[in-house]
Design an enzyme around this catalytic site. Structure first.
Site, short mmCIF file in Angstrom:
data_model
loop_
_atom_site.label_atom_id
_atom_site.label_comp_id
_atom_site.label_asym_id
_atom_site.label_seq_id
_atom_site.Cartn_x
_atom_site.Cartn_y
_atom_site.Cartn_z
N THR A 108 46.56 -20.13 85.58
CA THR A 108 46.74 -18.68 85.40
C THR A 108 45.48 -18.00 84.85
O THR A 108 45.37 -16.77 84.89
CB THR A 108 47.88 -18.40 84.40
N ASP A 200 26.09 -20.18 75.39
CA ASP A 200 27.38 -20.60 74.85
C ASP A 200 27.28 -20.68 73.32
O ASP A 200 26.59 -21.55 72.78
CB ASP A 200 27.78 -21.97 75.43
N ASP A 203 28.40 -24.08 71.70
CA ASP A 203 27.43 -25.16 71.91
C ASP A 203 26.19 -24.95 71.05
O ASP A 203 25.66 -25.90 70.48
CB ASP A 203 27.03 -25.23 73.39
N1 URA Z 1 31.39 -17.33 75.28
C1 URA Z 1 30.12 -17.68 74.97
O1 URA Z 1 29.90 -18.54 74.12
N2 URA Z 1 29.12 -17.06 75.61
C2 URA Z 1 29.31 -16.11 76.55
O2 URA Z 1 28.35 -15.57 77.08
C3 URA Z 1 30.65 -15.77 76.85
C4 URA Z 1 31.67 -16.39 76.21
#
Ligand code: URA
Length: 209
Positions: A108, A200, A203
């Site tokens: 979804t 991210d 990360d």
């Molecule tokens: N989450 C992230 O860590 N980076 C993005 O650009 C979008 C969502």
């Protein structure tokens, strides 16, 4: 329509530049997110009500002010929201911290709650939901919805970078929730990353890939 506050303090904008830079390593990235979160907490608490108190200085009696009984809860959305918590707690050390974990259903594409541990009295607290990246807005809107279902009625959202799409979604679903961001970027790409964004956030905070 909920209000969007773009926090353009020079220190926030300066630190955000280094947060965005892909050459910034994990240690420095974490420290910068922590510092920006403290600066954002300073702005987000600007409207807190004060009450008068009397103190005796070494010289004379003085009428002063303290924050009047507003209890705060910080609610990071796992995992990247965790990176903002300590920075906020530096200014609001008595705040309670709740955690919300959400994953995206592969069919979804909607966020599904997998973890929630919240202060027992969220209805009495001013809640600050944290997530560094407000991308589609799906997770933030779902987290706020869940908090409201459990009785919360005073919620603010604190993100470092937002996409216009994320702001629009939260505004549409939660017109009462004020949004605090350091920057509103251009758009989302096809993978729902914010452009230019910072990559991210989870990360980069935790050194994973
Ligand atoms: N989450 C992230 O860590 N980076 C993005 O650009 C979008 C969502």
């Amino acid at each position: 329509m909920s209000k969007v506050h773009i926090l353009d303090h020079p220190l926030i904008q300066h630190k955000l530049t280094y947060i965005r830079d892909k050459r910034t390593g994990t240690k420095e990235f974490r420290e910068l997110v922590d510092e920006v979160s403290t600066l954002m907490a300073y702005e987000i608490t600007r409207g807190m009500p004060l009450k008068e108190v009397k103190v005796e200085t070494p010289v004379a009696p003085a009428t002063c002010h303290v924050i009047s009984g507003k209890k705060v809860g910080v609610i990071p959305i796992l995992r990247a929201g965790l990176g903002m918590v300590d920075g906020i707690l530096k200014l609001i050390p008595a705040a309670k911290v709740g955690h919300i974990g959400l994953y995206r259903d592969p069919d979804t594409h909607e966020p599904v709650e997998y973890y929630a541990k919240l202060p027992s009295d969220i209805e009495e607290r001013e809640l600050i939901v944290t997530d560094p990246m407000l991308a589609t807005g799906g997770s933030a809107a779902a987290a706020i919805h869940m908090l409201k279902e459990k009785g919360a009625h005073n919620v603010k959202l604190m993100c470092i970078i937002a996409a216009p799409e994320g702001i629009e979604r939260v505004q549409k679903q939660h017109p009462d929730v004020e949004i605090f961001v350091a920057a509103v970027d251009e758009k989302l790409n096809e993978k729902c990353y914010i452009v230019p964004g910072l990559g991210d956030a989870g990360d980069r905070l935790f050194g994973t890939k």
